[in-house]
Design a protein around this motif. Structure first.
Motif, PDB file in Angstrom:
ATOM      1  N   PRO A 124       0.373   3.742   9.012  1.00 56.47           N
ATOM      2  CA  PRO A 124      -1.060   3.631   9.286  1.00 56.47           C
ATOM      3  C   PRO A 124      -1.369   2.886  10.578  1.00 56.47           C
ATOM      4  CG  PRO A 124      -0.426   2.050   7.613  1.00 56.47           C
ATOM      5  CD  PRO A 124       0.791   2.891   7.879  1.00 56.47           C
ATOM      6  N   GLU A 125      -2.574   3.086  11.069  1.00 64.40           N
ATOM      7  CA  GLU A 125      -3.050   2.335  12.215  1.00 64.40           C
ATOM      8  C   GLU A 125      -3.064   0.844  11.872  1.00 64.40           C
ATOM      9  OE1 GLU A 125      -3.835   3.054  15.315  1.00 64.40           O
ATOM     10  OE2 GLU A 125      -3.376   5.183  15.098  1.00 64.40           O
TER      11      GLU A 125
ATOM     12  N   SER B  43       1.880   6.048  13.975  1.00 67.99           N
ATOM     13  CA  SER B  43       0.533   5.827  14.531  1.00 67.99           C
ATOM     14  C   SER B  43       0.628   5.301  15.954  1.00 67.99           C
ATOM     15  CB  SER B  43      -0.243   4.834  13.673  1.00 67.99           C
ATOM     16  OG  SER B  43       0.361   3.553  13.732  1.00 67.99           O
TER      17      SER B  43
ATOM     18  N   ASP C 135       0.847  -1.184   0.000  1.00 73.66           N
ATOM     19  CA  ASP C 135       0.000   0.000   0.000  1.00 73.66           C
ATOM     20  C   ASP C 135       0.883   1.234   0.000  1.00 73.66           C
ATOM     21  OD1 ASP C 135      -2.456   1.501   0.212  1.00 73.66           O
ATOM     22  OD2 ASP C 135      -1.948   1.861   2.320  1.00 73.66           O
ATOM     23  N   LYS C 136       0.685   2.110  -0.970  1.00 77.31           N
ATOM     24  CA  LYS C 136       1.465   3.344  -1.092  1.00 77.31           C
ATOM     25  C   LYS C 136       2.961   3.066  -1.074  1.00 77.31           C
ATOM     26  CE  LYS C 136      -2.177   6.189   0.959  1.00 77.31           C
ATOM     27  NZ  LYS C 136      -2.562   7.104   2.051  1.00 77.31           N
TER      28      LYS C 136
ATOM     29  N   GLU D 292       3.417   8.363   6.409  1.00 85.24           N
ATOM     30  CA  GLU D 292       2.565   8.170   7.577  1.00 85.24           C
ATOM     31  C   GLU D 292       2.341   6.678   7.795  1.00 85.24           C
ATOM     32  OE1 GLU D 292      -1.909   9.315   9.254  1.00 85.24           O
ATOM     33  OE2 GLU D 292      -1.183  10.131   7.342  1.00 85.24           O
TER      34      GLU D 292
END
Length: 222
Positions: A197-198, A219, A169-170, A195
């Motif tokens: 992620p959670e 996170s 992801d990303k 960032e």
């Protein structure tokens, strides 16, 4: 000297085989590529330096091989392409570490485990991960020379849609853990900000190695 002459194995030996490039060991668990010495032939028929700096060597691992041993190919600078057979289950720690001229890896769908630093400092820009993969160790995909920012860097990771453990992801590779959280394994994007992620509870120390990331937002789940 010709490293091919180092391994003179009795044809009746059921445990060890050599093909002029690699030493294999067979036991009740399968066949392991123990050590790759990368003999090459030059035009006059003489053996080229086994650890030459020029690259250009392509090698296909023997069918029936189930494991690549720890450090089996490490520091071999002749190797440019490695073709791994279907049925291979594991790649050991540092198996291809510092194979500076290694640019192409044909990865079978059967691989379940890739050890720590497995491809560290190789020149791989793209890697495709299959459906059976369950574990990748820290530093496995930190490509390129860490002291030379102009050297190749991993730019693309793809994962089989059938894989239930890994996802991308990303431009970040994540590994699902038994407790339902994830490990951030590697980032191969080009952004200066990332960032986390959670749901991510662990970040490998090598996850952002050789990336352009300058700022990370962490996170609460980490």
């Amino acid at each position: 000297y010709d490293l091919k002459q180092v391994f003179k194995i009795d044809p009746a030996n059921p445990y060890f085989q050599a093909d002029g490039y690699a030493l294999y060991k067979t036991d009740e668990t399968g066949k392991t590529l123990q050590f790759f010495y990368g003999k090459r032939e030059v035009e006059d028929g003489a053996a080229a330096a086994p650890f030459g700096y020029e690259g250009g060597l392509s090698y296909t691992v023997k069918e029936g091989t189930t494991r690549i041993a720890d450090g089996a190919f490490s520091y071999n600078r002749a190797l440019s392409t490695i073709i791994l057979p279907e049925g291979l289950i594991s790649i050991g720690d540092s198996a291809f570490e510092s194979c500076y001229n290694l640019t192409t890896v044909q990865m079978p769908d059967s691989i379940e485990s890739i050890g720590k630093n497995a491809f560290a400092s190789a020149s791989i820009e793209e890697i495709q991960l299959g459906s059976a993969l369950k574990y990748v160790g820290p530093g496995a995909f930190v490509a390129g020379n860490r002291w030379d920012q102009s050297s190749a860097k991993l730019e693309n990771i793809t994962v089989s849609e059938a894989n239930q453990t890994f996802s991308v992801d990303k431009n970040a590779l994540y590994m699902q853990k038994n407790d339902g959280t994830k490990t951030l394994v590697a980032y191969c994007g080009k952004e200066a900000f990332f960032e986390i992620p959670e749901g991510v509870s662990e970040v490998y120390g090598s996850a952002f190695s050789r990336s352009p990331v300058e700022e990370v937002q962490i996170s609460a789940s980490v």
